[in-house]
Design a protein around this motif. Structure first.
Motif, PDB file in Angstrom:
ATOM      1  N   ASN A  88     121.786  81.294 -32.896  1.00 47.59           N
ATOM      2  CA  ASN A  88     120.340  81.540 -32.841  1.00 47.59           C
ATOM      3  C   ASN A  88     119.584  80.431 -33.544  1.00 47.59           C
ATOM      4  O   ASN A  88     118.551  79.968 -33.068  1.00 47.59           O
ATOM      5  CB  ASN A  88     120.000  82.885 -33.484  1.00 47.59           C
ATOM      6  CG  ASN A  88     120.525  84.069 -32.697  1.00 47.59           C
ATOM      7  OD1 ASN A  88     121.193  83.916 -31.670  1.00 47.59           O
ATOM      8  ND2 ASN A  88     120.241  85.255 -33.189  1.00 47.59           N
ATOM      9  N   GLU A  89     120.093  79.989 -34.707  1.00 47.46           N
ATOM     10  CA  GLU A  89     119.424  78.954 -35.491  1.00 47.46           C
ATOM     11  C   GLU A  89     119.321  77.651 -34.700  1.00 47.46           C
ATOM     12  O   GLU A  89     118.297  76.973 -34.753  1.00 47.46           O
ATOM     13  CB  GLU A  89     120.152  78.725 -36.817  1.00 47.46           C
ATOM     14  CG  GLU A  89     120.045  79.881 -37.793  1.00 47.46           C
ATOM     15  CD  GLU A  89     120.881  81.110 -37.411  1.00 47.46           C
ATOM     16  OE1 GLU A  89     121.906  80.964 -36.697  1.00 47.46           O
ATOM     17  OE2 GLU A  89     120.475  82.220 -37.794  1.00 47.46           O
ATOM     18  N   GLU A  90     120.390  77.294 -33.958  1.00 51.06           N
ATOM     19  CA  GLU A  90     120.330  76.087 -33.135  1.00 51.06           C
ATOM     20  C   GLU A  90     119.315  76.247 -32.009  1.00 51.06           C
ATOM     21  O   GLU A  90     118.599  75.294 -31.678  1.00 51.06           O
ATOM     22  CB  GLU A  90     121.709  75.742 -32.583  1.00 51.06           C
ATOM     23  CG  GLU A  90     122.628  75.136 -33.619  1.00 51.06           C
ATOM     24  CD  GLU A  90     123.948  74.723 -33.017  1.00 51.06           C
ATOM     25  OE1 GLU A  90     124.025  73.598 -32.488  1.00 51.06           O
ATOM     26  OE2 GLU A  90     124.900  75.537 -33.086  1.00 51.06           O
ATOM     27  N   HIS A  91     119.267  77.445 -31.426  1.00 47.16           N
ATOM     28  CA  HIS A  91     118.247  77.703 -30.405  1.00 47.16           C
ATOM     29  C   HIS A  91     116.850  77.495 -30.984  1.00 47.16           C
ATOM     30  O   HIS A  91     116.010  76.853 -30.364  1.00 47.16           O
ATOM     31  CB  HIS A  91     118.348  79.135 -29.853  1.00 47.16           C
ATOM     32  CG  HIS A  91     119.272  79.284 -28.711  1.00 47.16           C
ATOM     33  ND1 HIS A  91     119.007  78.803 -27.454  1.00 47.16           N
ATOM     34  CD2 HIS A  91     120.488  79.889 -28.626  1.00 47.16           C
ATOM     35  CE1 HIS A  91     119.995  79.103 -26.645  1.00 47.16           C
ATOM     36  NE2 HIS A  91     120.918  79.768 -27.342  1.00 47.16           N
ATOM     37  N   TYR A  92     116.597  78.055 -32.174  1.00 47.44           N
ATOM     38  CA  TYR A  92     115.276  77.901 -32.797  1.00 47.44           C
ATOM     39  C   TYR A  92     114.941  76.425 -32.954  1.00 47.44           C
ATOM     40  O   TYR A  92     113.813  75.996 -32.683  1.00 47.44           O
ATOM     41  CB  TYR A  92     115.206  78.585 -34.164  1.00 47.44           C
ATOM     42  CG  TYR A  92     115.518  80.064 -34.185  1.00 47.44           C
ATOM     43  CD1 TYR A  92     115.349  80.873 -33.060  1.00 47.44           C
ATOM     44  CD2 TYR A  92     115.998  80.656 -35.340  1.00 47.44           C
ATOM     45  CE1 TYR A  92     115.650  82.226 -33.101  1.00 47.44           C
ATOM     46  CE2 TYR A  92     116.294  82.018 -35.384  1.00 47.44           C
ATOM     47  CZ  TYR A  92     116.125  82.788 -34.258  1.00 47.44           C
ATOM     48  OH  TYR A  92     116.427  84.122 -34.297  1.00 47.44           O
ATOM     49  N   SER A  93     115.918  75.632 -33.387  1.00 40.47           N
ATOM     50  CA  SER A  93     115.713  74.195 -33.546  1.00 40.47           C
ATOM     51  C   SER A  93     115.400  73.537 -32.205  1.00 40.47           C
ATOM     52  O   SER A  93     114.479  72.705 -32.101  1.00 40.47           O
ATOM     53  CB  SER A  93     116.965  73.565 -34.166  1.00 40.47           C
ATOM     54  OG  SER A  93     116.855  72.171 -34.211  1.00 40.47           O
ATOM     55  N   HIS A  94     116.145  73.900 -31.171  1.00 42.04           N
ATOM     56  CA  HIS A  94     115.914  73.339 -29.838  1.00 42.04           C
ATOM     57  C   HIS A  94     114.533  73.722 -29.314  1.00 42.04           C
ATOM     58  O   HIS A  94     113.834  72.903 -28.722  1.00 42.04           O
ATOM     59  CB  HIS A  94     116.987  73.821 -28.864  1.00 42.04           C
ATOM     60  CG  HIS A  94     118.358  73.336 -29.188  1.00 42.04           C
ATOM     61  ND1 HIS A  94     119.487  73.922 -28.663  1.00 42.04           N
ATOM     62  CD2 HIS A  94     118.804  72.337 -29.998  1.00 42.04           C
ATOM     63  CE1 HIS A  94     120.566  73.297 -29.120  1.00 42.04           C
ATOM     64  NE2 HIS A  94     120.174  72.336 -29.934  1.00 42.04           N
ATOM     65  N   ILE A  95     114.159  74.978 -29.520  1.00 40.64           N
ATOM     66  CA  ILE A  95     112.855  75.452 -29.046  1.00 40.64           C
ATOM     67  C   ILE A  95     111.730  74.723 -29.769  1.00 40.64           C
ATOM     68  O   ILE A  95     110.787  74.238 -29.135  1.00 40.64           O
ATOM     69  CB  ILE A  95     112.730  76.988 -29.219  1.00 40.64           C
ATOM     70  CG1 ILE A  95     113.726  77.705 -28.311  1.00 40.64           C
ATOM     71  CG2 ILE A  95     111.298  77.448 -28.944  1.00 40.64           C
ATOM     72  CD1 ILE A  95     113.935  79.182 -28.639  1.00 40.64           C
TER      73      ILE A  95
END
Length: 129
Positions: A92-99
């Motif tokens: 989830n944290e990587e997704h947040y960074s990507h978003i």
């Protein structure tokens, strides 16, 4: 343009950049319509679109966004990522960074529209990041 019972200029649009995963389309479009009070949502999809934009693979996506903003006068662009994404199987944290980075990239195009990021959780509920 074909007239279908109304003039396009009478209707409002927003743009959704979301994963191709069919589970996210209806919740995302409903959330955008409610949050931004628009009639229609132009939906641009790719598997793991938050990662696609993050990685800079934006030519086709940018062309689609330009059509939405210039021709439909889209007032908002929403970039999303979601739980259980097969196209971007990261934390989830990587997704947040990507978003967040995707929002920055799109915002750098200076389109004079509101650009935001959204996380879609395991219950397919959208959350503004």
């Amino acid at each position: 343009m074909i007239k279908i019972g109304y003039l396009m200029s009478d209707k409002s649009f927003a743009t959704s950049l979301s994963c191709m995963d069919g589970r996210v389309q209806i919740p995302m479009n409903d959330w955008i319509k409610k949050k931004y009070v628009v009639d229609f949502v132009d939906t641009i999809t790719a598997p793991g679109i938050d990662k696609v934009i993050f990685d800079g693979n934006i030519t086709s996506i940018k062309n689609s966004v330009m059509i939405s903003v210039l021709n439909h006068k889209s007032s908002h662009i929403v970039v999303s990522g979601h739980f259980g994404c097969a196209g971007n199987p990261v934390s989830n944290e990587e997704h947040y960074s990507h978003i967040k980075k995707s929002v920055e990239i799109i915002d750098s195009w200076n389109l004079n529209v509101n650009v935001v990021g959204v996380w879609i959780d395991e219950n397919f509920t959208p959350h503004l990041i």
